[in-house]
Scaffold this active site. Structure first.
Site, PDB file in Angstrom:
ATOM      1  N   GLY A   1       0.800  -1.230   0.000  1.00  0.00           N
ATOM      2  CA  GLY A   1       0.000   0.000   0.000  1.00  0.00           C
ATOM      3  C   GLY A   1       0.829   1.274   0.000  1.00  0.00           C
ATOM      4  O   GLY A   1       0.275   2.370   0.084  1.00  0.00           O
TER       5      GLY A   1
ATOM      6  N   ASP B   1      -4.910   0.319 -17.287  1.00  0.00           N
ATOM      7  CA  ASP B   1      -5.255   0.955 -16.008  1.00  0.00           C
ATOM      8  C   ASP B   1      -4.417   2.211 -15.777  1.00  0.00           C
ATOM      9  O   ASP B   1      -4.631   2.914 -14.785  1.00  0.00           O
ATOM     10  CB  ASP B   1      -5.086  -0.025 -14.836  1.00  0.00           C
ATOM     11  CG  ASP B   1      -3.686  -0.581 -14.748  1.00  0.00           C
ATOM     12  OD1 ASP B   1      -3.207  -1.159 -15.737  1.00  0.00           O
ATOM     13  OD2 ASP B   1      -3.052  -0.431 -13.692  1.00  0.00           O
TER      14      ASP B   1
END
Ligand code: AMP
Ligand code: MG
Length: 488
Positions: free
Chosen positions: A126, A253
């Site tokens: 993350g 993406d």
């Protein structure tokens, strides 16, 4: 003017159905500190830069404090990575804090990259490391300075917290990305491949309303939207090609719906013109090599077009896609004419440009330095020598230069005006990899001067700067050994 506590949020994406995103709060980073604030972006958001306290910025954009009015989410999307469909993507380390409407009426997304784990993090931690965050922060401003559509960034926050990457432990950081659009081609692919056609229509209607409202009046607004996206994206790629920019990870993406350069990874501005430049060591087959960009973006646009099959007739989609190569060619030629200082258009210009690129390739020319010197070329020995210095074999330029001089004779524009025009679009400075590398090295040692100096320099890349004149020269030898990977 606003402060961080009074920003006028109006979060529209969170009004969409719940499964379009996941609500998730940033996970705080430890011991955060402000590395850089982009005062221009602050002003874009109607924030008074002088009223922004470094500690408060660090606290908020490290996730230690929440931003009043924000409603943080991780967006769901999927996409094709290196040609293979991956259904498991989504914001894995970034969160959309919310949308701010500025006084000019623009609706701007605030996206915190490196904000910690989300339900879409898969095997990732993350986080974003300082190295890649500095690169994104600086290059987005550099692209903006060049007039190439791009996301921008409000600030860069560092931390003592470490994350494991290819080369060992690295400090974490965050970038607060600002742009009207975080919708990627992959958002559409998610609904298409999971056969949620009603949701796809909801998303398409949202995008039409927010980004392509002019299309709403067209017979088929969805087709009109695709046509605009194709046109904008073709122009974007033409700009990359004209300035020697290698994006390096053109997965669907990483494609913005509004045609901005989006999600910076192992990008490069080529120091010497080599069409087969691969800027990402992990890209073994060169799928995203410099010369492949126009074609691979066409492929990406086809992925997007396919998702509209339930909303637009197939033949119309194919026809729109078939228009891309010509749109690209026209846009590229226009860019190159500008760089060459040609105000009029002639049919033979294509050949003149092609031959110049051939010369760049054979002579390993630094294209961005070349155009700057070309503006100074006035037929004098001194100006000729300056150009010749950029070639392996100086005499190789003679034929081309003769043709260019003949071509200039057919221009109405006086030479001085032409030089002035050229210097308005041909940069003195681009973010070369070695410059980013130096900024990373010094920032890692706790000195943020260079990050901030480069931000200011690259924001006005056409403006000569005595203090940093050496960044307009050829890169040091060690620049050739810089190795970039997907690791970020
Ligand atoms: P990128 O290569 O940065 O475009 O990322 C591709 C996908 O991987 C996106 O869905 C990211 O959110 C996700 N991702 C990249 N790095 C990390 C990370 N360190 N932790 C979690 N997810 C990540
Ligand atoms: Mg990405």
């Amino acid at each position: 003017m606003h402060t961080l506590d009074t920003l006028s949020f109006d979060n529209s994406y969170t009004q969409l159905p719940e499964h379009f995103f996941q609500r998730v709060k940033p996970t705080p980073l430890t011991d955060p500190y402000l590395i850089s604030l982009n005062t221009e972006v602050a002003q874009w958001l109607d924030l008074d830069p002088c009223a922004l306290k470094p500690d408060r910025l660090a606290e908020i954009f490290s996730g230690q404090a929440s931003l009043p009015g924000a409603d943080p989410i991780a967006m769901k999307y999927t996409g094709h990575q290196f040609g293979v469909y991956n259904p498991d993507l989504g914001d894995g380390r970034g969160v959309l804090l919310g949308e701010v409407i500025n006084e000019a009426g623009e609706r701007l997304d605030l996206h915190l990259k490196g904000a910690g784990k989300t339900p879409f993090s898969r095997f990732g931690d993350g986080r974003a490391v300082l190295r890649s965050s500095i690169r994104e922060y600086l290059v987005s401003e550099a692209m903006h300075g060049l007039g190439i559509p791009t996301t921008r960034a409000l600030c860069l926050v560092g931390s003592k917290q470490l994350a494991m990457r290819d080369g060992g432990m690295e400090p974490c950081a965050t970038v607060l990305r600002v742009t009207p659009c975080h919708v990627r081609f992959g958002h559409f692919e998610y609904f298409y491949y999971s056969r949620r056609h009603d949701d796809l229509k909801i998303l398409a209607d949202y995008c039409l309303e927010r980004y392509f409202s002019d299309c709403l009046e067209q017979d088929n607004p969805y087709l009109a939207m695709l046509q605009v996206i194709i046109r904008r994206t073709a122009k974007l790629v033409a700009q990359w090609q004209a300035y020697g920019f290698v994006h390096a990870v053109l997965n669907t993406d990483n494609m913005s719906l509004i045609g901005e350069t989006f999600d910076y990874g192992p990008f490069s501005f080529m120091d010497t013109y080599k069409p087969d430049t691969i800027s990402n060591q992990n890209d073994h087959k060169g799928r995203y090599a410099f010369s492949q960009q126009p074609a691979v973006v066409h492929w990406n646009l086809a992925c997007l077009a396919q998702t509209l099959l339930t909303l637009v007739d197939k033949d119309a989609l194919v026809k729109a896609l078939d228009g891309y190569p010509a749109l690209y060619e026209v846009a590229f030629l226009e860019q190159m004419r500008g760089r060459l200082g040609l105000a009029q258009a002639e049919e033979q210009d294509t050949q003149l440009v092609d031959d110049l690129l051939q010369l760049f390739t054979e002579q390993a020319v630094d294209m961005n330095r070349f155009f700057r010197r070309l503006a100074e070329f006035d037929g004098s020995e001194a100006s000729l020598t300056k150009l010749m210095e950029l070639l392996r074999n100086p005499a190789a330029i003679n034929d081309w230069l003769l043709r260019y001089e003949h071509r200039l004779q057919r221009e109405d524009q006086p030479a001085a005006q032409r030089a002035e025009q050229m210097n308005k679009i041909n940069p003195e400075f681009v973010l070369r990899n070695y410059m980013a590398q130096e900024a990373i090295r010094t920032a890692t040692d706790g000195d943020f001067t260079l990050v901030n100096d480069l931000l200011a320099l690259l924001r006005k890349p056409m403006q000569p700067n005595k203090q940093f004149a050496y960044y307009a020269e050829s890169p040091p030898d060690w620049a050739g050994a810089i190795c970039l990977t997907c690791s970020s």
